[in-house]
Design an enzyme around this catalytic site. Structure first.
Site, mmCIF file in Angstrom:
data_model
loop_
_atom_site.group_PDB
_atom_site.id
_atom_site.type_symbol
_atom_site.label_atom_id
_atom_site.label_comp_id
_atom_site.label_asym_id
_atom_site.label_seq_id
_atom_site.Cartn_x
_atom_site.Cartn_y
_atom_site.Cartn_z
ATOM 1 N N GLN A 222 0.852 -1.425 -0.213
ATOM 2 C CA GLN A 222 -0.038 0.116 -0.014
ATOM 3 C C GLN A 222 1.017 1.306 0.112
ATOM 4 O O GLN A 222 0.322 2.341 -0.132
ATOM 5 C CB GLN A 222 -0.920 -0.048 1.199
ATOM 6 N N ARG A 369 -10.340 0.699 7.798
ATOM 7 C CA ARG A 369 -11.387 1.583 7.719
ATOM 8 C C ARG A 369 -11.321 2.416 8.874
ATOM 9 O O ARG A 369 -12.452 2.762 9.464
ATOM 10 C CB ARG A 369 -12.542 0.528 7.644
ATOM 11 N N CYS A 370 -10.233 2.946 8.990
ATOM 12 C CA CYS A 370 -10.112 4.264 9.834
ATOM 13 C C CYS A 370 -8.651 4.648 9.960
ATOM 14 O O CYS A 370 -7.709 3.844 9.533
ATOM 15 C CB CYS A 370 -10.509 4.013 11.298
ATOM 16 N N GLU A 739 -11.034 3.072 1.369
ATOM 17 C CA GLU A 739 -11.159 1.557 1.745
ATOM 18 C C GLU A 739 -10.777 1.411 3.101
ATOM 19 O O GLU A 739 -11.564 0.717 3.926
ATOM 20 C CB GLU A 739 -10.186 0.916 0.593
HETATM 21 O O1 CDP Z 1 -6.676 6.719 0.547
HETATM 22 P P1 CDP Z 1 -7.928 6.177 0.039
HETATM 23 O O2 CDP Z 1 -7.792 5.762 -1.508
HETATM 24 O O3 CDP Z 1 -8.258 4.651 0.890
HETATM 25 O O4 CDP Z 1 -9.030 7.203 0.401
HETATM 26 P P2 CDP Z 1 -9.586 8.370 -0.477
HETATM 27 O O5 CDP Z 1 -8.748 8.628 -1.260
HETATM 28 O O6 CDP Z 1 -9.927 9.288 0.624
HETATM 29 O O7 CDP Z 1 -11.177 7.600 -1.098
HETATM 30 C C1 CDP Z 1 -11.080 6.374 -1.665
HETATM 31 C C2 CDP Z 1 -11.944 6.579 -3.082
HETATM 32 O O8 CDP Z 1 -13.133 7.569 -2.919
HETATM 33 C C3 CDP Z 1 -10.880 7.281 -4.082
HETATM 34 O O9 CDP Z 1 -11.134 6.871 -5.359
HETATM 35 C C4 CDP Z 1 -11.471 8.907 -3.991
HETATM 36 O O10 CDP Z 1 -10.932 9.447 -5.124
HETATM 37 C C5 CDP Z 1 -13.026 8.629 -3.965
HETATM 38 N N1 CDP Z 1 -13.435 10.050 -3.042
HETATM 39 C C6 CDP Z 1 -14.353 10.691 -3.630
HETATM 40 O O11 CDP Z 1 -14.786 10.335 -4.974
HETATM 41 N N2 CDP Z 1 -14.880 11.783 -3.187
HETATM 42 C C7 CDP Z 1 -14.463 12.328 -2.040
HETATM 43 N N3 CDP Z 1 -14.959 13.452 -1.321
HETATM 44 C C8 CDP Z 1 -13.398 11.395 -1.411
HETATM 45 C C9 CDP Z 1 -13.004 10.251 -1.976
#
Ligand code: CDP
Length: 785
Positions: A222, A369-370, A739
């Site tokens: 990751q 998930r946090c 995720e």
């Molecule tokens: O770090 P991680 O990818 O787990 O988290 P994130 O980027 O905050 O969110 C996961 C997915 O949701 C990504 O594809 C983000 O771009 C999308 N997302 C979104 O569409 N709108 C948001 N306000 C936050 C996240």
């Protein structure tokens, strides 16, 4: 969506279908198991059957003689190369292969490298290890007793099993608040251990080229850049000679953040043997030896006035860290947990103590998930609030409403000293109450009770904290927490975006392309998103704890805006106009007052390579390393309705309403998927998941027959709602949701279920809330049939 709506919304807020799915659907993904290199060998790991034992000897001679076996690696061999121990991401050490002792069941003791994976596996049975079992510690409470066996006797400075002791808040002000309070409610609870259990277990293919010395390591990572740095530090290899490639990953959930012994041994073996070595972990290996989540014991008190105004909070947390501290935790403080331990409430005084203890279990405590122990903190505060509502006889919704931080108080500094960026908690609560039909349900509940039916309505609010950095506060092993984007627009107006983060299923290839589309008007299908190859992407800290969008998403916006700035200069040249006379509308610059005189971003891109003005560098590209000024604070309220069968203790979820706020949603469909994942995780913990240990330290829950994960069959349906409170400091107002995180809060779901059961008359049942336990509680309350 109508054309007009599309025009109005641009590329944000659009449920663009996931670009990555076309290859997954037709089976053309590229996972570690798919990678095959010429001359590749296979590695299998021998794991300890004991949780704590001295190793007297390891005899590998019979295994080495099995035809097809190329080498058997032990800790002793690694020690000759100074590789028997490695650093963890929390600055502790962990054995690569055990030398002196084993300290958990499943610990890596030896590895067989063979021409064939089955031979490698069979040879494990031919390794003779002579163990002397030692007393075992399976709880952090036992670990901290005076006469507890010292687990980390390999560490000179370690006199007991305490890993850390951190405090936040103001003890004196909190004492004062409790002294002045009319009512004090108290709670002692445990958030049980669970496991992220990604569908794909861990694995790698390590390929050290004996001619060039270059190590190409394909691994389930990751955080490939951070892992490259750790490899450079552990193995002493020059960093430019290490390339980590993280291909498609079948789920991470924080489990693929730590560096595991398998990666290190496979790389060392490839280095020593001069051939590629593949290691694929099996399910039991994954469940018993890799990063688990939760396992927090908590007790605390909430001080209130007679009318329910919250005055003070006192919390003690004790975490079971396993035999090594390997949390991927920012080094300065118990980040995450301390940030939001006061939840969504304006509690003027708080004092929190958190301690960790070594036990004879797998290391972990990953951001599942946090971000950094947020689930534990939000679970605890909401359980206290539920208890307060119950004991003070105040409606739970009204108690929350009375104590929420009001919207006008943001940015708000919490009693533990952290600044919440934004929030409108009442709006989320109101929507959840409205959607679930709260008032009517309370009436229905009374009628049901009169008929002898047990109906429960549970509520939980939450606020989370995601998106680490800022780098002034956060580092992992000294590496500052920022993230990066590199955007290059090709002559034909197509683009490639390279990121320091790494998707494990979150849909980055789609959402980050949407951000580029939003900023530049290049449609998402024309933007390739590349991640996970350290030779070909800018340095970043990776994807976990919902940090990608708040950091790399912001970096993408900023890089695209830099590209737009150059595009303006190019357009001015092409249109023979002053830069100030141009205006930008989606995908083009036009002359103010003369909209027909315009150049599209595609025309401008072509000119960047074919017709740029003298004195300007060719090309159209930009890089940004984004250091957020603060974390972002998503939030929400959930309502769950359950009905409990008085004869069996079985509880059925009748309705779930989850209202989440993650600021601007880039792709609502993807966000909803993330939320449903989080809710399902909460349902799993509430209903069935449990990974536990007997008194000898044997892991119970080491396969999917014992460790029960919910499937779509058991999982209830979810009704999702949304409020939108943009992050004031994110370029497009987004907050994280990932995720490995946040909205879609498992803790809030768990809380809402526990609250619903309490309102059906069932209190003090430990998770998982299995029918037998629920029936026992019903029986005690005189409600069982
Ligand atoms: O770090 P991680 O990818 O787990 O988290 P994130 O980027 O905050 O969110 C996961 C997915 O949701 C990504 O594809 C983000 O771009 C999308 N997302 C979104 O569409 N709108 C948001 N306000 C936050 C996240």
């Amino acid at each position: 969506m109508t054309a007009a709506e599309t025009e109005q919304k641009g590329w944000l807020g659009r449920s663009v279908k996931r670009k990555e799915d076309s290859r997954f659907i037709v089976g053309r993904g590229n996972y570690i198991e798919d990678i095959t290199l010429p001359g590749m060998l296979y590695m299998s790991i021998l794991r300890s059957p004991f949780a704590h034992a001295t190793i007297n000897s390891i005899d590998t001679s019979r295994a080495a003689e099995l035809p097809g076996v190329v080498a058997v690696v032990t800790g002793e061999l690694l020690a000759e190369h100074n590789l028997a121990w490695m650093p963890t991401l929390s600055g502790d050490t962990q054995a690569v292969l055990a030398t002196d002792k084993v300290r958990m069941q499943g610990q890596e003791v030896a590895c067989v490298i063979a021409e064939d994976p089955y031979v490698a596996h069979d040879a494990l049975e031919l390794i003779d290890v002579d163990y002397d079992p030692l007393p075992v510690v399976t709880t952090p409470q036992a670990a901290l007793e005076d006469d507890a066996p010292l687990i980390r006797d390999d560490k000179e400075e370690q006199a007991d099993n305490r890993v850390y002791h951190w405090e936040a808040g103001d003890a004196e002000a909190t004492d004062q608040a409790f002294a002045e309070a009319d009512r004090v409610v108290e709670l002692v609870t445990h958030y049980p251990r669970c496991h992220p259990a990604p569908l794909e277990c861990c694995g790698c293919v390590a390929d050290v080229n004996p001619a060039t010395g270059k190590a190409t390591i394909y691994m389930t990572s990751q955080a490939p850049h951070a892992h490259r740095t750790v490899f450079a530090l552990v193995a002493g290899l020059p960093e430019q000679n290490i390339q980590i490639i993280s291909p498609d990953i079948g789920g991470g959930f924080g489990n693929k953040v730590p560096v595991y012994p398998g990666y290190v041994v496979a790389t060392a073996a490839s280095l020593l043997l001069g051939r590629p070595v593949k290691w694929i972990e099996d399910r039991t290996g994954n469940l018993i030896s890799t990063g688990f989540a939760r396992d927090f014991y908590m007790d605390g008190k909430l001080a209130l006035s007679e009318d329910g105004t919250m005055m003070g909070l006192r919390v003690n947390m004790l975490s079971d860290q396993g035999y090594a501290f390997a949390d991927a935790q920012p080094s300065k403080f118990k980040a995450g947990l301390f940030h939001i331990v006061t939840g969504s409430y304006a509690i003027p005084a708080a004092h929190v103590v958190t301690e960790g203890a070594y036990t004879n279990k797998a290391p972990g405590g990953v951001a599942y998930r946090c971000s950094f122990r947020v689930t534990e903190a939000s679970y605890f505060i909401e359980r206290l609030v539920q208890t307060a509502a119950y004991e003070l006889g105040i409606d739970p919704a009204e108690l929350r409403r009375k104590n929420f931080i009001p919207p006008e108080d943001f940015p708000y500094t919490s009693a533990t000293g952290f600044e919440y960026d934004s929030g409108n908690y009442e709006a989320a609560l109101d929507q959840a109450l409205e959607r679930v039909g709260y008032r009517e349900l309370r009436e229905e509940q009374k009628l049901a009770r009169a008929e002898g039916r047990l109906l429960g309505i549970g509520l939980a609010s939450f606020t989370e904290v995601v998106g680490a950095g800022p780098s002034r506060q956060y580092d992992i092993l000294g590496i500052k927490m920022f993230d990066s984007a590199e955007l290059r627009v090709h002559p034909t107006g197509k683009a490639i975006l390279k990121l320091g983060v790494k998707s494990q299923g979150q849909g980055h290839e789609t959402t980050f392309a949407q951000i580029v589309a939003h900023e530049l008007g290049i449609p998402p299908e024309d933007v390739t998103v590349q991640e996970g190859d350290t030779d070909n992407t800018p340095y970043g800290l990776g994807t976990y704890a919902s940090r990608s969008t708040p950091t790399a998403g912001a970096a993408t916006s900023v890089a695209a805006r830099k590209v737009r700035d150059k595009a303006r200069k190019l357009a001015a040249h092409l249109l023979e106009a002053a830069e100030d006379d141009l205006e930008w509308s989606e995908g083009k610059f036009s002359v103010k007052g003369a909209p027909d005189r315009a150049k599209t971003i595609q025309e401008i891109a072509f000119a960047a390579y074919t017709d740029h003005p003298e004195g300007m560098e060719a090309g159209l590209e930009a890089v940004n390393y984004y250091d957020p000024p603060n974390m972002t604070y998503p939030f929400g309220t959930y309502a769950v309705v359950v009905e409990v069968d008085r004869g069996t203790g079985r509880w059925d979820v009748k309705k779930v309403v989850a209202v989440d706020d993650c600021g601007t949603r880039i792709n609502p469909m993807i966000v909803e998927g993330q939320i449903m994942g989080g809710l399902t995780e909460g349902f799993g913990t509430a209903a069935m998941e449990l990974i536990t240990f007997d008194e000898s330290g044997n892991c119970i829950g080491s396969n999917f027959t014992d460790y029960l994960l919910p499937t779509s069959w058991e999982t209830p349906s979810f009704e999702l709602g949304e409020t939108v409170t943009p992050s004031p400091h994110h370029p497009i107002g987004a907050k994280g949701v990932g995720e490995s995180a946040t909205v879609g809060s498992p803790a809030a779901f768990v809380n809402a279920v526990i609250d619903a059961l309490a309102h059906a008359g069932i209190r003090n049942v430990d998770m998982p809330l299995t029918p037998d336990k629920v029936w026992g509680a019903l029986n005690e309350a005189g409600l069982a049939e």
